[in-house]
Design an enzyme around this catalytic site. Structure first.
Site, mmCIF file in Angstrom:
data_model
loop_
_atom_site.group_PDB
_atom_site.id
_atom_site.type_symbol
_atom_site.label_atom_id
_atom_site.label_comp_id
_atom_site.label_asym_id
_atom_site.label_seq_id
_atom_site.Cartn_x
_atom_site.Cartn_y
_atom_site.Cartn_z
ATOM 1 N N THR A 132 3.442 -6.056 7.872
ATOM 2 C CA THR A 132 2.226 -6.783 8.280
ATOM 3 C C THR A 132 1.168 -6.879 7.193
ATOM 4 O O THR A 132 0.143 -7.508 7.396
ATOM 5 C CB THR A 132 1.592 -6.157 9.543
ATOM 6 O OG1 THR A 132 1.166 -4.824 9.230
ATOM 7 C CG2 THR A 132 2.565 -6.147 10.702
ATOM 8 N N ASN A 140 9.835 -1.504 -0.614
ATOM 9 C CA ASN A 140 10.434 -2.740 -1.094
ATOM 10 C C ASN A 140 11.869 -2.405 -1.502
ATOM 11 O O ASN A 140 12.243 -1.240 -1.590
ATOM 12 C CB ASN A 140 9.619 -3.368 -2.236
ATOM 13 C CG ASN A 140 9.512 -2.457 -3.435
ATOM 14 O OD1 ASN A 140 10.519 -1.996 -3.973
ATOM 15 N ND2 ASN A 140 8.292 -2.189 -3.862
ATOM 16 N N GLY A 143 0.226 -1.057 -0.968
ATOM 17 C CA GLY A 143 0.068 -0.700 0.439
ATOM 18 C C GLY A 143 0.550 0.694 0.768
ATOM 19 O O GLY A 143 0.374 1.638 -0.004
ATOM 20 N N ASP A 181 -4.233 7.546 8.291
ATOM 21 C CA ASP A 181 -3.450 7.488 7.068
ATOM 22 C C ASP A 181 -2.115 8.198 7.298
ATOM 23 O O ASP A 181 -2.091 9.404 7.546
ATOM 24 C CB ASP A 181 -4.254 8.171 5.964
ATOM 25 C CG ASP A 181 -3.557 8.222 4.625
ATOM 26 O OD1 ASP A 181 -2.360 7.905 4.533
ATOM 27 O OD2 ASP A 181 -4.240 8.600 3.657
ATOM 28 N N ILE A 182 -1.014 7.470 7.218
ATOM 29 C CA ILE A 182 0.304 8.046 7.502
ATOM 30 C C ILE A 182 0.659 9.184 6.539
ATOM 31 O O ILE A 182 1.422 10.066 6.888
ATOM 32 C CB ILE A 182 1.400 6.949 7.527
ATOM 33 C CG1 ILE A 182 2.641 7.478 8.269
ATOM 34 C CG2 ILE A 182 1.717 6.456 6.115
ATOM 35 C CD1 ILE A 182 3.602 6.412 8.720
ATOM 36 N N ASP A 187 3.532 1.850 0.850
ATOM 37 C CA ASP A 187 4.566 2.293 -0.082
ATOM 38 C C ASP A 187 3.938 3.033 -1.265
ATOM 39 O O ASP A 187 4.325 4.161 -1.603
ATOM 40 C CB ASP A 187 5.363 1.073 -0.562
ATOM 41 C CG ASP A 187 6.627 1.427 -1.348
ATOM 42 O OD1 ASP A 187 7.089 2.579 -1.280
ATOM 43 O OD2 ASP A 187 7.143 0.521 -2.018
#
Length: 176
Positions: free
Chosen positions: A123, A25, A33, A11-12, A35
């Site tokens: 992706t 976006n 996602g 998990d970033i 973001d």
């Protein structure tokens, strides 16, 4: 010393680096996602700065990048970039995705960032083919590192899903 490329599955929002990259976006107001996960975990400070950027320049164009605080995240900054929506490769999607990586890296350089973590840009709901996106990402990062060998200490590719992780693992054999 040259830049170390690493691969992480996870998990970033949990990565403690100078900056993490958000696959944003163009509105910069959060979304789904990665973001949405970054905005939720980082708290309102990220959104507040994104709104200031929107008010000043009207959002972020596809392939471009902007930087904000990381709020409550373990990183110091979030670099937001807007990847292209895949439309069969007929609308410069490859070029725009490469621009995302290059512009994020240039912004990192401008801000003295030494450690940076990328998610898999475009992706998810943007449907960019994962294998092609991974190859473009690695190519763009390697080109930057070749021309700026000591700019960053470490660049990580953080893959949330197994498929992306395996693709990067295969492409990065011998590098990690």
């Amino acid at each position: 010393m040259s830049t170390k490329l690493t691969l992480i599955q996870g998990d970033i929002t949990k990565i403690a680096s100078d900056a993490i990259v958000n696959a944003a976006n163009s509105s910069l107001l959060g979304g789904g996602g990665v973001d949405g996960a970054i905005h939720r975990a980082g708290g309102p400070a990220i959104l507040e700065e994104c709104i200031q950027i929107r008010n000043k320049q009207g959002g972020c164009k596809i392939g471009e990048a902007v930087i904000t605080t990381a709020g409550r995240l373990p990183a110091k900054y979030v670099i937001h970039t807007v990847g292209p929506v895949w439309q069969g490769g007929r609308n410069r999607e490859r070029e725009l995705l490469s621009n995302c990586y290059r512009n994020v890296l240039e912004l990192a350089l401008e801000h003295g960032i030494k450690t940076l973590a990328f998610p898999n840009i475009s992706t998810g709901i943007y449907r960019f083919p994962k294998a092609e996106a991974a190859a473009l990402a690695l190519e763009a990062v390697q080109a930057f590192v070749a021309s700026h060998p000591d700019a960053l200490e470490e660049i990580s590719f953080v893959c949330y899903d197994d498929e992306n992780f395996r693709l990067y693992e295969e492409l990065m054999k011998g590098e990690v």
